[in-house]
Design a protein around this motif. Structure first.
Motif, PDB file in Angstrom:
ATOM      1  N   SER A   1       0.820  -1.214   0.000  1.00  0.00           N
ATOM      2  CA  SER A   1       0.000   0.000   0.000  1.00  0.00           C
ATOM      3  C   SER A   1       0.850   1.258   0.000  1.00  0.00           C
TER       4      SER A   1
ATOM      5  N   SER B   1      -4.901   0.952   2.906  1.00  0.00           N
ATOM      6  CA  SER B   1      -4.694  -0.316   3.615  1.00  0.00           C
ATOM      7  C   SER B   1      -5.760  -1.295   3.181  1.00  0.00           C
TER       8      SER B   1
ATOM      9  N   THR C   1      -3.795  -2.689   9.612  1.00  0.00           N
ATOM     10  CA  THR C   1      -2.332  -2.719   9.773  1.00  0.00           C
ATOM     11  C   THR C   1      -1.894  -1.649  10.776  1.00  0.00           C
TER      12      THR C   1
HETATM   13  O1  F6P Z   1       2.429  -7.698   6.395  1.00  0.00           O
HETATM   14  C1  F6P Z   1       2.496  -7.867   5.024  1.00  0.00           C
HETATM   15  C2  F6P Z   1       1.356  -7.172   4.334  1.00  0.00           C
HETATM   16  O2  F6P Z   1       0.171  -7.875   4.548  1.00  0.00           O
HETATM   17  C3  F6P Z   1       1.634  -6.997   2.860  1.00  0.00           C
HETATM   18  O3  F6P Z   1       1.333  -8.119   2.125  1.00  0.00           O
HETATM   19  C4  F6P Z   1       0.800  -5.808   2.545  1.00  0.00           C
HETATM   20  O4  F6P Z   1       1.143  -5.224   1.325  1.00  0.00           O
HETATM   21  C5  F6P Z   1       1.084  -4.936   3.742  1.00  0.00           C
HETATM   22  O5  F6P Z   1       1.175  -5.849   4.821  1.00  0.00           O
HETATM   23  C6  F6P Z   1       0.068  -3.876   4.043  1.00  0.00           C
HETATM   24  O6  F6P Z   1      -1.189  -4.414   4.272  1.00  0.00           O
HETATM   25  P1  F6P Z   1      -2.493  -3.512   4.232  1.00  0.00           P
HETATM   26  O7  F6P Z   1      -2.626  -2.960   2.867  1.00  0.00           O
HETATM   27  O8  F6P Z   1      -3.619  -4.432   4.582  1.00  0.00           O
HETATM   28  O9  F6P Z   1      -2.327  -2.432   5.254  1.00  0.00           O
END
Ligand code: F6P
Length: 526
Positions: free
Chosen positions: A139, A188, A193
């Motif tokens: 992202s 995200s 995250t």
């Molecule tokens: O932790 C790895 C991951 O899941 C990646 O695959 C992904 O690109 C990144 O974290 C961010 O995740 P999100 O877009 O759900 O915040």
């Protein structure tokens, strides 16, 4: 499968790559492929007709073509998550139907694309001076890499990319942003995250501290509209995508919004068109003339067969400075696995370590090891025939000369006799030999070169899609799932548990001695 190829490799041990050119005047043409205006030259490797045939046989044996159609057709090839893998649908701008579970996904993809375009036009016309993309991993890396790559097309607001939970990242970005005219994009897929949610909350608090209303200042790019809504972003400001878009494959859709705002919807469409052109090539070219397939097979020859554990990506294109980082996630998160599709442990190496920096800077830093170190590091060079700075033509000529010189030097090397010639007159006898030995380059080191006319939006799309399909082909041959990433979970769980221990709210008892010592040191020094 690798044993046959290893036998072929053993039979070729010590054979010089430059000798292959001497034997075959057409070698460069035979071991290269042109597609969509780009040239991929893999002739400066040990690959010959027999090796290539054996590599292609491996690809055929793994049913790359059938698996490719399964991917494009919306089959759930991400078996551990029960998902289709359809980032290709995001650049299917002609809207040719693509079905998942019997439903055509294209109307929604195109609808989201037009909503993004409307918003991008609005933002570009509205006096917004700064856009801050808050996201991490897929992202962040894609839109950031792409925005830097397309700097000559950047005529929208300034773009900042905040990814790290290290407060320095957002603090440094916010210092450059006027609160009244800054737009925050929370990118995200999961909207859970921790790094992204922490940075998003800090941005929100910053606006409030500055006395600026948060209304209309946040946009969400996510598959989880519910969580975005709970966070305070209305549905009209959420740009969604489905679970069949993997994070590291997501820059083609809503996650690319900051890049679209930077370069404008037309240029973003050209980027999509480039990706789609590479899709068409990948789907229709025979394996022996198929650029992503050949890129994958060359990589596997070097890693799985010859055992070279890393590969360097060396763009002679300053604006591709973030491409190595982007490819690290794309390749290593996809193919860094040790379990096959059937759950059995792999008996061979999976993906290599991918790393790199733009040339010519790398030449003055780590190329020493590439030329004279004890390990062989296959290099992937790339360069544009033209630059965006026509007045600085002499710069570009030097850049091209350096790029081509490096692959030539890696292949040719310099033997002791030649090295003696370099120091003759300065030293004598045993000292001359000793000095000469330090100036010997073993040579015979493999590299490939990708050349394209100009790094424009379409070409960028082609390059990214080329590497995506390479990852796919490698994954199919390795029989692994390139589309999950369970390996990142454990660290996330442990970090969540360590949070209260680091802050002192919970005791470190029960943790290993090293972790306890680290926590204690931090607490003593806080
Ligand atoms: O932790 C790895 C991951 O899941 C990646 O695959 C992904 O690109 C990144 O974290 C961010 O995740 P999100 O877009 O759900 O915040």
């Amino acid at each position: 499968m690798w044993d046959d190829l290893k036998r072929l490799a053993a039979a070729r041990e010590g054979r010089r790559i430059d000798a292959l050119f001497a034997e075959d005047a057409a070698r460069a043409q035979t071991f290269s492929v042109e597609a969509e205006g780009m040239l991929f030259d893999y002739s400066k490797t040990q690959i010959d007709a027999e090796v290539l045939e054996a590599l292609l046989a491996v690809a055929r044996g793994a049913e790359v073509e059938a698996r490719r159609e399964a991917m494009f057709g919306g089959a759930k090839i991400n078996e551990t998550e029960g998902r289709a893998v359809l980032h290709t649908a995001l650049r299917n701008i002609a809207g040719v139907p693509v079905e998942v579970d019997g439903k055509d996904v294209m109307p929604e993809v195109l609808d989201t694309l037009s909503r993004m375009e409307a918003l991008a036009r609005d933002v570009r016309a509205s006096g917004v001076t700064d856009v801050v993309n808050i996201g991490i991993g897929g992202s962040d890396l894609g839109p950031k890499m792409g925005t830097i790559a397309l700097a000559p097309y950047h005529d929208g607001p300034r773009c900042h990319f905040v990814s790290n939970v290290d407060g320095a990242d957002i603090a440094d970005a916010l210092k450059q942003c006027p609160p009244e005219t800054t737009l925050f994009i929370i990118a995200s897929k999961t909207f859970t995250t921790i790094e992204t949610m922490t940075n998003a909350r800090t941005a929100w608090d910053w606006l409030e501290e500055k006395g600026v209303s948060t209304e209309g200042k946040f946009i969400a790019l996510s598959s989880n509209a519910e969580k975005a809504g709970e966070w305070g972003i209305p549905a009209s400001r959420v740009f969604g995508f489905e679970d069949w878009v993997g994070g590291r494959y997501s820059m083609w859709g809503p996650i690319g919004l900051s890049m679209m705002i930077a370069v404008g919807p037309e240029n973003f469409r050209a980027f999509l068109a480039g990706g789609q052109a590479m899709d068409t090539h990948f789907r229709s070219a025979p394996l022996e003339a198929n650029m992503p397939v050949l890129l994958a097979l060359v990589g596997m020859w070097h890693n799985q067969v010859l055992g070279h554990a890393t590969r360097a990506v060396l763009p002679y294109e300053n604006r591709l400075a973030r491409l190595p980082a982007y490819l690290q996630q794309l390749e290593m998160e996809s193919n860094g696995k040790s379990v096959a599709m059937d759950g059995e442990t792999l008996t061979f190496d999976s993906g290599p370590v991918v790393w790199g920096e733009p040339g010519t800077n790398g030449q003055h830093a780590f190329y020493q090891l590439i030329h004279q170190g004890t390990r062989v590091i296959p290099c992937e060079f790339m360069v544009g025939a033209r630059s965006h700075e026509p007045k600085l033509r002499h710069h570009h000529e030097l850049l091209l000369a350096n790029c081509f010189a490096q692959s030539e030097a890696l292949m040719r090397g310099r033997d002791l006799d030649e090295a003696r010639g370099k120091v003759a007159g300065k030293f004598e006898g045993a000292e001359l030999v000793r000095q000469a030995k330090h100036r010997v380059f073993p040579g015979n080191r493999p590299s490939t070169t990708l050349v394209y006319p100009l790094l424009d939006p379409r070409t960028l799309g082609m390059i990214v899609a080329l590497y995506e399909h390479r990852v796919f082909v490698e994954g199919v041959i390795l029989d692994i799932n390139s589309y999950d990433q369970w390996g990142v979970e454990l660290g996330k769980e442990l970090a969540t548990a360590l949070g209260p221990i680091v802050s002192g709210a919970e005791s470190a008892e029960g943790k290993d001695g090293s972790t306890r010592q680290l926590v204690a040191f931090v607490q003593r020094n806080t």
